[in-house]
Scaffold this motif. Structure first.
Motif, PDB file in Angstrom:
ATOM      1  N   ASN A  31       0.785  -1.238   0.000  1.00 12.65           N
ATOM      2  CA  ASN A  31       0.000   0.000   0.000  1.00 12.65           C
ATOM      3  C   ASN A  31       0.814   1.283   0.000  1.00 12.65           C
ATOM      4  O   ASN A  31       0.293   2.339  -0.345  1.00 12.65           O
ATOM      5  N   PHE A 317     -11.191  -2.860  -1.529  1.00  7.64           N
ATOM      6  CA  PHE A 317     -10.085  -2.675  -0.583  1.00  7.64           C
ATOM      7  C   PHE A 317     -10.314  -3.507   0.673  1.00  7.64           C
ATOM      8  O   PHE A 317      -9.418  -4.219   1.151  1.00  7.64           O
ATOM      9  N   LEU A 326      -3.064  -5.803   1.662  1.00 10.39           N
ATOM     10  CA  LEU A 326      -3.304  -4.379   1.885  1.00 10.39           C
ATOM     11  C   LEU A 326      -2.795  -3.583   0.686  1.00 10.39           C
ATOM     12  O   LEU A 326      -1.594  -3.588   0.381  1.00 10.39           O
ATOM     13  N   ILE A 327      -3.718  -2.931  -0.038  1.00 10.76           N
ATOM     14  CA  ILE A 327      -3.325  -2.038  -1.128  1.00 10.76           C
ATOM     15  C   ILE A 327      -3.773  -0.627  -0.745  1.00 10.76           C
ATOM     16  O   ILE A 327      -3.956  -0.332   0.427  1.00 10.76           O
ATOM     17  N   ARG A 328      -3.974   0.267  -1.702  1.00 10.97           N
ATOM     18  CA  ARG A 328      -4.194   1.669  -1.337  1.00 10.97           C
ATOM     19  C   ARG A 328      -5.400   2.270  -2.040  1.00 10.97           C
ATOM     20  O   ARG A 328      -5.530   2.189  -3.264  1.00 10.97           O
ATOM     21  N   GLU A 329      -6.274   2.855  -1.241  1.00  6.41           N
ATOM     22  CA  GLU A 329      -7.302   3.747  -1.750  1.00  6.41           C
ATOM     23  C   GLU A 329      -6.686   5.132  -1.844  1.00  6.41           C
ATOM     24  O   GLU A 329      -6.089   5.617  -0.879  1.00  6.41           O
ATOM     25  N   VAL A 338      -1.663  -0.369  -6.338  1.00  6.20           N
ATOM     26  CA  VAL A 338      -0.976  -1.501  -5.727  1.00  6.20           C
ATOM     27  C   VAL A 338       0.516  -1.407  -6.003  1.00  6.20           C
ATOM     28  O   VAL A 338       0.946  -1.056  -7.110  1.00  6.20           O
TER      29      VAL A 338
END
Length: 366
Positions: A31, A317, A326-329, A338
């Protein structure tokens, strides 16, 4: 308990939020664009030895001018740079803060191209600098015409060019950087935090420094060097432009331990950067597979991929997080980001995101 609103903070800081990214312990953390590969063991031992030696002298202040580190950074960057053309601080964020403290401030404005690194606006606020965000072109690109037009319209004191851009990964053409540097009245900062992940042969803005005393090129050891926890950022520019940063830095701002650790990493730069090709390969793998699944990955010269075509980003998410990924908004509707990790981490992400693919007949509803 007293609330923030009840405290006598500056009026221009009221209602603002600090930088934040989810910090959770999960099996696959992709993330915050870290280099997920560990530091090689032999390099770690050398760094430990250098830090241990520095500990014996912690009763004394460190070298205020971090002379040896500047020499090593200049040697690493090449392009005929000398130590007098190098600055360093605790992460590239502090480098950028020094720039805005010296060249921005009340009554002055900085210009960026939205969407871009969220810390630019926060650093501008913290230094009392006005923050203007010009629009990008389609696909989050910035053409020479768009960039120069924004500079001419807003006449900024500082221009912040993220190349490649965070959070979109979009590369920025050298011709565009050159045109902005020649058109701008103020200081132009090219943030090359992710430059090492660009396609081999991509020219750096370092090639434009000669004859342009208002051009500064920022880098970091956090990403390609897998040194995020050490907090070492640096820049190259004209010696006079760097002298201005001494007016705003805190005394002895780089600890002896930080300097020792950075010197250890730089002494093994080839080994530290050996993982870059693998990360670049995983980035291309992510882009190709996301495209096959029906998502829309954007052109990336970094160690991450922004992709659109996500119907409910927050729900996806959360669903990935439940699976330990866990990736990113990033606040762009229909998009997620990602980081390209190890082969195993990439495989885990691709297997999970496939469950939510637009073109999957039996995709999971979120």
């Amino acid at each position: 308990m007293t609330s923030l609103d009840e405290l006598p903070i500056r009026d221009d800081l009221r209602g603002k939020s600090p930088y934040g990214a989810p910090q959770q312990t999960v099996p696959v953390a992709l993330n915050v664009n870290e280099n997920t590969h560990p530091i090689p063991e032999d390099v770690a031992h050398d760094i430990i030895a250098r830090v241990a030696a520095a500990i014996l002298h912690l009763n004394r202040y460190p070298d205020r001018e971090f002379t040896e580190l500047r020499r090593s950074l200049a040697e690493y960057l090449g392009h005929g740079l000398e130590a007098a053309q190098i600055w360093a601080a605790n992460g590239s964020n502090e480098v950028l803060q020094h720039i805005l403290q010296a060249y921005g401030g009340p009554g002055r404005v900085a210009l960026g191209f939205s969407p871009t690194y969220s810390m630019y606006g926060l650093l501008a606020s913290g230094t009392g600098t006005g923050w203007i965000m010009a629009a990008r072109d389609d696909e989050f690109e910035v053409s020479t015409e768009t960039a120069v037009r924004a500079v001419q319209e807003h006449d900024p004191d500082v221009v912040l060019l993220c190349a490649p851009n965070n959070p979109t990964g979009t590369p920025l053409a050298l011709d565009t950087i050159r045109a902005v540097a020649d058109a701008a009245r103020g200081v132009v900062v090219v943030d090359e935090a992710y430059f090492e992940f660009a396609e081999p042969g991509t020219p750096s803005a370092l090639t434009l420094l000669e004859g342009r005393p208002r051009l500064l090129v920022s880098r970091t050891m956090s990403k390609a060097f897998a040194f995020a926890g050490a907090r070492v950022g640096y820049l190259a520019g004209d010696p006079a432009a760097i002298d201005a940063l001494r007016l705003v830095r805190l005394p002895y701002h780089l600890s002896a331990l930080t300097q020792a650790a950075a010197l250890g990493a730089l002494a093994h730069s080839s080994e530290m950067l050996a993982m870059v090709d693998e990360i670049r390969g995983q980035r291309e793998r992510i882009s190709a597979e996301l495209s096959r699944l029906g998502f829309h990955p954007y052109r990336s010269g970094s160690n991450f991929v922004l992709f659109g075509g996500v119907d409910e980003p927050h729900a996806v998410f959360e669903a990935l997080l439940e699976r330990g990924i866990l990736i990113r908004e990033i606040g762009i509707p229909g998009h997620l980001r990602v980081t390209a990790g190890t082969e195993a981490e990439t495989s885990a992400f691709l297997e999970a995101i496939a469950l939510f693919a637009p073109e999957r007949p039996n995709r999971i509803a979120v």
